[in-house]
Design an enzyme around this catalytic site. Structure first.
Site, PDB file in Angstrom:
ATOM      1  N   GLY A  21       0.838  -1.207   0.000  1.00 15.47           N
ATOM      2  CA  GLY A  21       0.000   0.000   0.000  1.00 15.47           C
ATOM      3  C   GLY A  21       0.865   1.246   0.000  1.00 15.47           C
ATOM      4  N   THR A  23       1.521   3.454  -2.348  1.00 16.89           N
ATOM      5  CA  THR A  23       1.296   4.525  -3.327  1.00 16.89           C
ATOM      6  C   THR A  23       0.594   5.734  -2.732  1.00 16.89           C
ATOM      7  OG1 THR A  23      -0.812   3.554  -3.995  1.00 16.89           O
ATOM      8  CG2 THR A  23       1.138   2.874  -5.241  1.00 16.89           C
ATOM      9  N   ASN A  94       1.534  -2.500   5.507  1.00 16.51           N
ATOM     10  CA  ASN A  94       0.862  -1.204   5.691  1.00 16.51           C
ATOM     11  C   ASN A  94      -0.485  -1.149   4.989  1.00 16.51           C
ATOM     12  OD1 ASN A  94       0.848   1.951   5.937  1.00 16.51           O
ATOM     13  ND2 ASN A  94       0.701   1.529   3.725  1.00 16.51           N
ATOM     14  N   TYR A 169     -13.021  -2.049  11.900  1.00 11.62           N
ATOM     15  CA  TYR A 169     -11.626  -1.601  11.780  1.00 11.62           C
ATOM     16  C   TYR A 169     -10.813  -1.913  13.037  1.00 11.62           C
ATOM     17  CZ  TYR A 169      -7.800   1.705  10.744  1.00 11.62           C
ATOM     18  OH  TYR A 169      -6.590   2.294  10.510  1.00 11.62           O
TER      19      TYR A 169
HETATM   20  N1  LIG Z   1      -5.042   7.390   8.383  1.00 14.57           N
HETATM   21  C1  LIG Z   1      -5.058   7.119   9.664  1.00 14.57           C
HETATM   22  O1  LIG Z   1      -5.648   7.830  10.498  1.00 14.57           O
HETATM   23  C2  LIG Z   1      -4.311   5.932  10.175  1.00 14.57           C
HETATM   24  C3  LIG Z   1      -3.954   5.940  11.524  1.00 14.57           C
HETATM   25  C4  LIG Z   1      -3.261   4.844  12.017  1.00 14.57           C
HETATM   26  C5  LIG Z   1      -2.922   3.804  11.186  1.00 14.57           C
HETATM   27  N2  LIG Z   1      -3.328   3.797   9.904  1.00 14.57           N
HETATM   28  C6  LIG Z   1      -2.955   2.614   9.109  1.00 14.57           C
HETATM   29  O2  LIG Z   1      -2.110   3.069   8.068  1.00 14.57           O
HETATM   30  C7  LIG Z   1      -2.144   2.142   7.007  1.00 14.57           C
HETATM   31  C8  LIG Z   1      -2.236   2.894   5.690  1.00 14.57           C
HETATM   32  O3  LIG Z   1      -3.435   3.624   5.635  1.00 14.57           O
HETATM   33  P1  LIG Z   1      -3.529   5.152   5.178  1.00 14.57           P
HETATM   34  O4  LIG Z   1      -4.138   5.901   6.287  1.00 14.57           O
HETATM   35  O5  LIG Z   1      -2.225   5.579   4.623  1.00 14.57           O
HETATM   36  O6  LIG Z   1      -4.666   5.076   4.059  1.00 14.57           O
HETATM   37  P2  LIG Z   1      -4.562   5.056   2.474  1.00 14.57           P
HETATM   38  O7  LIG Z   1      -5.927   4.715   2.008  1.00 14.57           O
HETATM   39  O8  LIG Z   1      -3.931   6.297   1.968  1.00 14.57           O
HETATM   40  O9  LIG Z   1      -3.540   3.865   2.216  1.00 14.57           O
HETATM   41  C9  LIG Z   1      -3.901   2.514   2.225  1.00 14.57           C
HETATM   42  C10 LIG Z   1      -3.242   1.857   1.040  1.00 14.57           C
HETATM   43  O10 LIG Z   1      -3.534   0.452   1.053  1.00 14.57           O
HETATM   44  C11 LIG Z   1      -3.879   0.103  -0.278  1.00 14.57           C
HETATM   45  N3  LIG Z   1      -4.728  -1.087  -0.291  1.00 14.57           N
HETATM   46  C12 LIG Z   1      -6.014  -1.199   0.118  1.00 14.57           C
HETATM   47  N4  LIG Z   1      -6.452  -2.450  -0.104  1.00 14.57           N
HETATM   48  C13 LIG Z   1      -5.416  -3.139  -0.643  1.00 14.57           C
HETATM   49  C14 LIG Z   1      -5.243  -4.469  -1.088  1.00 14.57           C
HETATM   50  N5  LIG Z   1      -6.234  -5.363  -1.034  1.00 14.57           N
HETATM   51  N6  LIG Z   1      -4.040  -4.837  -1.577  1.00 14.57           N
HETATM   52  C15 LIG Z   1      -3.043  -3.944  -1.639  1.00 14.57           C
HETATM   53  N7  LIG Z   1      -3.132  -2.663  -1.273  1.00 14.57           N
HETATM   54  C16 LIG Z   1      -4.314  -2.275  -0.764  1.00 14.57           C
HETATM   55  C17 LIG Z   1      -4.581   1.318  -0.859  1.00 14.57           C
HETATM   56  O11 LIG Z   1      -4.595   1.299  -2.259  1.00 14.57           O
HETATM   57  C18 LIG Z   1      -3.737   2.439  -0.283  1.00 14.57           C
HETATM   58  O12 LIG Z   1      -2.629   2.740  -1.098  1.00 14.57           O
HETATM   59  C19 LIG Z   1      -3.305   1.185   7.301  1.00 14.57           C
HETATM   60  O13 LIG Z   1      -2.780  -0.015   7.771  1.00 14.57           O
HETATM   61  C20 LIG Z   1      -4.070   1.885   8.399  1.00 14.57           C
HETATM   62  O14 LIG Z   1      -4.732   0.951   9.202  1.00 14.57           O
HETATM   63  C21 LIG Z   1      -3.983   4.857   9.371  1.00 14.57           C
HETATM   64  O1  LIG Z   2      -6.037   6.713  16.084  1.00 19.89           O
HETATM   65  C1  LIG Z   2      -5.829   6.201  15.015  1.00 19.89           C
HETATM   66  O2  LIG Z   2      -4.927   5.388  14.835  1.00 19.89           O
HETATM   67  C2  LIG Z   2      -6.709   6.728  13.927  1.00 19.89           C
HETATM   68  O3  LIG Z   2      -7.907   7.150  14.515  1.00 19.89           O
HETATM   69  C3  LIG Z   2      -7.005   5.819  12.746  1.00 19.89           C
HETATM   70  O4  LIG Z   2      -7.204   4.523  13.137  1.00 19.89           O
HETATM   71  C4  LIG Z   2      -8.141   6.293  11.830  1.00 19.89           C
HETATM   72  O5  LIG Z   2      -9.227   6.664  12.622  1.00 19.89           O
HETATM   73  C5  LIG Z   2      -8.560   5.258  10.839  1.00 19.89           C
HETATM   74  O6  LIG Z   2      -7.521   5.071   9.923  1.00 19.89           O
HETATM   75  C6  LIG Z   2      -9.819   5.593  10.091  1.00 19.89           C
HETATM   76  O7  LIG Z   2     -10.284   4.518   9.306  1.00 19.89           O
END
Ligand SMILES: NC(=O)c1ccc[n+]([C@@H]2O[C@H](COP(=O)([O-])OP(=O)(O)OC[C@H]3O[C@@H](n4cnc5c(N)ncnc54)[C@H](O)[C@@H]3O)[C@@H](O)[C@H]2O)c1
Ligand SMILES: O=C(O)[C@H](O)[C@@H](O)[C@H](O)[C@H](O)CO
Length: 261
Positions: A21, A23, A94, A169
């Site tokens: 993930g 990109t 990720n 989630y």
């Molecule tokens: N945004 C937040 O608040 C937050 C906070 C804590 C943790 N995270 C974690 O960060 C990680 C990345 O999320 P993000 O916030 O950057 O969101 P994002 O949507 O920008 O990135 C997620 C990526 O995963 C890819 N993806 C989704 N399904 C897929 C699949 N089946 N195969 C391959 N790639 C796939 C998407 O295309 C995208 O590039 C996740 O694991 C999420 O749980 C996000």
């Molecule tokens: O505290 C955290 O780690 C964040 O709240 C994330 O988990 C986002 O809420 C989630 O990526 C939304 O789907």
């Protein structure tokens, strides 16, 4: 970071990192920080062409097609990473899908678990939990055979902070944290380490619906993931195992860890 990027075991070539993930969002922020620090990065996406065009913007990076829900796609991507990079020292799990999958208004209108669509529940578990398992399962035997590696599993606050309205989630990432702990136990006393890294708060990425900024959500920038992921790839982190590192508290965590050594 002041710590130098760890050298691979093949005699001086840069650390080889695969970011799923990669990109967008946190994945792209980590891939960019690692590439800037001298790592060779394979960033993956469900579209190989898109992954290639994003990788073309980063020094020395390559783009690879990988759908984490699909075992055959994972196997192909791992083969491709090994042949194009000459191995992988640090796979970063990720890729994931968030609450928007089941409730686009999750930040302002939490949905009770009994209203969550079953197909959405299954999709989130399959991507966020099974996906981490499939990638780790595919890379670990190769890293053990190659003499070592460092698995990093990206996590979230909701894996331990059980807020209302966070099915599926929260449970999916609680599961991926439990998976990390068991993987760490299985790999104890081997040459492969397993650690978790999370931003420490909601971060401005595709997971967050546009225009949402309630006062009680302290939004972080994806760049908070840069220093800790570069450190995890450095010599200093070679022996770090089974840790849960929070990016916003990373400097304090590192200070306390060094003081305790
Ligand atoms: N945004 C937040 O608040 C937050 C906070 C804590 C943790 N995270 C974690 O960060 C990680 C990345 O999320 P993000 O916030 O950057 O969101 P994002 O949507 O920008 O990135 C997620 C990526 O995963 C890819 N993806 C989704 N399904 C897929 C699949 N089946 N195969 C391959 N790639 C796939 C998407 O295309 C995208 O590039 C996740 O694991 C999420 O749980 C996000
Ligand atoms: O505290 C955290 O780690 C964040 O709240 C994330 O988990 C986002 O809420 C989630 O990526 C939304 O789907």
């Amino acid at each position: 970071m002041s710590t130098p990027m760890r050298e691979s075991r093949d005699g001086g070539s840069p650390m080889k990192v695969l970011v799923t993930g990669g990109t967008s969002g946190l994945g792209l922020a980590m891939a960019s920080a690692l590439a800037a620090a001298g790592a060779t990065v394979a960033l993956t996406g469900r579209s190989g062409a898109h992954a290639g065009s994003v990788a073309a913007e980063l020094p020395g990076a390559v783009g690879i097609e990988l759908d984490v829900r699909d075992e055959a796609s994972v196997a192909r991507a791992v083969d491709e990473a090994w042949s194009r990079l000459g191995g992988v020292d640090m796979p970063v799990n990720n890729a994931g899908i968030g609450m928007r999958t089941v409730n686009p208004r999750f930040m302002t209108h939490p949905q009770s678990f009994w209203d969550v669509p079953v197909d959405g529940f299954r999709a989130v578990i399959e991507t966020n939990l099974t996906g981490y398992f499939l990638v780790a399962r595919a890379v670990t035997p190769r890293m053990l055979a190659a003499g070592g590696g460092r698995i990093v599993n990206i996590s979230v606050n909701e894996s331990t902070m059980h807020r209302a309205g966070f099915v599926p989630y929260g449970p999916s990432r609680a599961g991926s944290e439990a998976l990390s702990r068991v993987m760490a136990a299985d790999l104890r006393d081997t040459s492969v380490t397993v650690n978790m890294l999370l931003p420490g708060g909601a971060t401005v990425t595709g997971m967050i619906p546009p225009g949402v900024a309630p006062e009680d959500w302290n939004f972080l920038e994806p760049a908070v993931m840069g220093p800790p992921i570069v450190w995890l790839a450095s010599d200093d982190a070679a022996g770090v195992h089974d840790e849960r590192i929070v990016a916003v508290d990373f400097e304090r965590w590192l200070h306390e860890r060094n003081a305790g050594r």
